[in-house]
Design a protein around this motif. Structure first.
Motif, short mmCIF file in Angstrom:
data_model
loop_
_atom_site.label_atom_id
_atom_site.label_comp_id
_atom_site.label_asym_id
_atom_site.label_seq_id
_atom_site.Cartn_x
_atom_site.Cartn_y
_atom_site.Cartn_z
N PHE B 123 0.64 -0.73 0.70
CA PHE B 123 -0.13 0.14 0.23
C PHE B 123 0.69 1.69 -0.31
O PHE B 123 1.49 1.23 0.74
CB PHE B 123 -0.74 0.24 1.37
CG PHE B 123 -1.53 -1.41 1.26
CD1 PHE B 123 -3.09 -0.82 0.69
CD2 PHE B 123 -1.65 -2.44 2.04
CE1 PHE B 123 -3.95 -2.25 0.48
CE2 PHE B 123 -2.49 -3.35 1.87
CZ PHE B 123 -3.91 -3.51 1.37
N TYR B 125 0.60 5.08 1.66
CA TYR B 125 -0.19 5.52 1.93
C TYR B 125 -0.28 7.14 2.07
O TYR B 125 0.82 7.84 2.81
CB TYR B 125 -0.73 5.27 3.80
CG TYR B 125 -1.24 5.39 4.30
CD1 TYR B 125 -2.70 5.33 5.59
CD2 TYR B 125 -0.83 7.34 5.68
CE1 TYR B 125 -3.34 5.65 6.35
CE2 TYR B 125 -2.00 7.74 6.03
CZ TYR B 125 -3.23 6.64 6.69
OH TYR B 125 -3.46 7.47 7.13
N GLU B 165 -2.00 -0.82 -4.22
CA GLU B 165 -2.73 -0.11 -3.93
C GLU B 165 -2.51 1.72 -2.96
O GLU B 165 -1.88 1.23 -2.15
CB GLU B 165 -4.35 -0.26 -2.99
CG GLU B 165 -4.81 -2.11 -4.28
CD GLU B 165 -5.94 -2.32 -3.96
OE1 GLU B 165 -6.98 -1.62 -3.24
OE2 GLU B 165 -6.50 -3.30 -4.82
N ILE B 166 -3.46 2.47 -3.69
CA ILE B 166 -3.21 3.52 -3.05
C ILE B 166 -4.36 3.62 -1.70
O ILE B 166 -5.02 3.28 -1.78
CB ILE B 166 -3.54 4.41 -3.15
CG1 ILE B 166 -2.52 5.28 -4.75
CG2 ILE B 166 -3.65 6.30 -2.51
CD1 ILE B 166 -2.46 6.24 -5.43
N ARG B 167 -4.07 4.09 -0.53
CA ARG B 167 -4.17 4.39 0.70
C ARG B 167 -4.74 5.69 1.66
O ARG B 167 -2.96 5.90 0.99
CB ARG B 167 -4.58 3.54 1.85
CG ARG B 167 -4.66 2.11 2.08
CD ARG B 167 -5.99 1.76 1.69
NE ARG B 167 -6.54 0.69 1.03
CZ ARG B 167 -7.00 0.14 0.64
NH1 ARG B 167 -6.96 0.48 -1.18
NH2 ARG B 167 -7.26 -1.88 0.20
#
Lengths: 156, 414
Positions: B123, B125, B165-167
């Motif tokens: 991720f 963040y 993935e982006i958070r």
């Protein structure tokens, strides 16, 4: 956009929560996360309303209370303040005729302050919703505010 | 000393949304090379480079990778990799420069590190306010997926594959601390966890997790491509490599500048175009709000993890906030104390109550005469020491750093 149309875009796992909350708030005409949103989200993620509400209240970018269509965040980092940030904040307060953390009568603008927005080389700065405005001056702020006023019907 | 670029080497030279332009300047050569190396050799190379975490704490990136690798065997279960892009330290805007100008470099660094430790899910963040960074990183991730670098199984013994993935963060400084970031990523309030255990053993969903700052990942392609020895030619013995300094305040050309470690404050001020209107320096805050004050007498300190200790300070994130002679130091100090008050999460009472007290005192002293100010500053220091000793996370331990360095170096300049 209806809440279910937003939720369906995300897998129902807890790590998606902050992304979903941003999405809900960005779609909201009043830039907030309502109690019914929280209920729907709690059901979707199989958790409690209290857990979601706690998250909404914890993070400064989220609001559980209705706000204006445009949320202004004036940076109050030490550098922005040193380079005129406080004067800019005062100027916006009198231009909108509201104190910080209030929404104007038209429900168009909410004025907030934010910790460092990470653009200290262009201080003083502010954000209006997702848009950044740098090297602020009273003249610049006047023209920024009037642009948003002209866009009343559209959420940027 | 002039600028020397590793993390910002492509910044402004290639289109940040194009993977093919990134490849045209040598992008992905390092990851291709890493895939042909043994994962342990990749780790070894990073360890030998002496790369230290660029987020502020300066912990050995090699050791962090080693601990995460060793806490669970490569085939024994899920490991995670996280990029900490929750850049919130006041005065710091260097990670934004990497994400907006060369997002593919950051992701290549994550591919290399993930391969080295066998992490298959990761991720990034990013703080919620960084709209532009979020868009650029998303575009770069899409490019890597389209070109089958992410989400694709490579032809390796363990069929390595990485998904990223982006958070999003949402305006909490504390979530820049790695364990708090992990809490936030799990969809909870950003309250700090007790350490140990460290993320290397029990991180995201209690699984081994490697967390690095954006700038740390951005150094890895250079190290793998050119070798640890080459990397060590830059910087100092204990702080090898380059560093991006975010320079702000009373200067002609504030901005991000990447130089070798060991650069002096005087050189940085020169690189940033010198003092605005030629008004001399009064004070510099090095490393952000949780950083240390120095005065105009310290302009020749070489900036690295060790040298700042000699003047009772910390190196921090690379924020350099420069104040000229006309500036009111007590106003500046009060703004910093307001920051800690706002960002205290409230979990530990000494920090919750103490940071509010410090902010109150910092405002009160603005109207006192000098002798009374000295007494109150001393009182603030002992309060801050108490908070530091009785709080769980680095935030409680932070106010003491600017306060004690202020007392040590700037008392006469109020």
């Amino acid at each position: 956009m209806h809440i279910q149309d937003i939720l369906v875009k995300y897998e129902a796992t807890p790590d998606k929560l902050l992304n979903i909350l941003h999405d809900i708030q960005n779609q909201s005409e009043q830039s907030y996360i309502s109690e019914s949103d929280i209920s729907a989200l709690a059901k979707y993620l199989n958790t409690t309303k209290a857990a979601i509400y706690g998250v909404v209240e914890y993070y400064s970018m989220f609001s559980a209370q209705p706000r204006g269509k445009y949320v202004i965040r004036v940076c109050k980092s030490p550098i922005c303040r040193m380079l005129g940030g406080q004067d800019m904040l005062n100027f916006i307060q009198s231009a909108l005729n509201i104190p910080t953390n209030e929404t104007d009568a038209e429900k168009l603008f909410t004025l907030e302050v934010s910790e460092c927005l990470g653009h200290c080389d262009k201080a003083p700065v502010m954000m209006v919703n997702d848009e950044l405005h740098v090297n602020l001056t009273p003249e610049k702020i006047d023209s920024i505010l009037s642009q948003y006023r002209q866009n009343k019907t559209k959420k940027l | 000393m002039i600028e020397t670029k590793i993390a910002l080497k492509n910044a402004g030279k290639i289109a940040p949304d194009s993977l093919s332009e990134y490849e045209s300047v040598g992008g992905l050569n390092a990851f291709r090379k890493a895939l042909k190396m043994e994962p342990l050799d990749v780790l070894k190379s990073i360890n030998e480079s002496g790369l230290r975490g660029r987020g502020g704490a300066g912990f050995s990136a090699g050791l962090k990778g080693k601990f995460t690798d060793e806490s669970m065997c490569r085939y024994c279960g899920q490991k995670y990799i996280i990029c900490n892009a929750d850049e919130g330290e006041p005065g710091t805007f260097k990670d934004r420069a990497i994400m907006e100008n060369d997002p593919h470099l950051l992701i290549e660094g994550m591919l290399i590190a993930a391969w080295a430790i066998g992490a298959t899910t990761g991720f990034i963040y990013i703080r919620g306010e960084y709209t532009d960074s979020i868009q650029k990183i998303q575009r770069a991730l899409d490019n890597y997926y389209t070109e089958a670098w992410l989400g694709k199984t490579f032809d390796t013994d363990d069929e390595f594959k990485l998904d990223l993935e982006i958070r999003l963060g949402a305006g909490s400084y504390l979530c820049g601390e790695e364990l708090t970031l992990i809490e936030s990523l799990e969809g909870k309030r950003g309250y700090p966890r007790i350490k140990p255990p460290f993320p290397a053993q029990h991180g995201l969903w209690q699984k081994p997790t490697l967390v690095h700052n954006v700038e740390t990942f951005a150094h890895m392609p250079f190290i793998i491509e050119n070798g640890a020895d080459m990397y060590r030619q830059y910087g100092t013995e204990n702080s090898p490599g380059t560093k991006i300094f975010s320079i702000s305040g009373d200067l002609n050309r504030p901005g991000n500048y990447e130089t070798e470690m060991g650069v002096s404050l005087r050189e940085l001020i020169e690189i940033a175009g010198g003092m605005k209107d030629d008004i001399p320096v009064k004070a510099i805050l090095v490393g952000g709000a949780a950083g240390s004050f120095v005065s105009d007498e310290h302009l020749d300190i070489s900036l690295c993890y060790d040298s700042m200790k000699k003047v009772g300070g910390v190196f921090g994130s690379g924020a350099i906030m420069v104040l000229n002679e006309t500036r009111n130091l007590l106003d500046f100090m009060a703004d910093i104390m307001e920051f800690f008050k706002h960002e205290s999460c409230g979990k530990c009472i000494p920090c919750r109550v103490g940071t509010a007290q410090l902010a109150l005192m910092a405002h009160e002293i603005k109207s006192l005469d000098k002798d009374a100010v000295y007494v109150r500053l001393q009182k603030m220091q002992s309060e801050a020491e108490y908070i530091a000793a009785n709080s769980l996370c680095p935030l409680g331990a932070s106010p003491i750093i600017p306060i004690s360095s202020f007392n040590q170096h700037l008392k006469d300049k109020i």
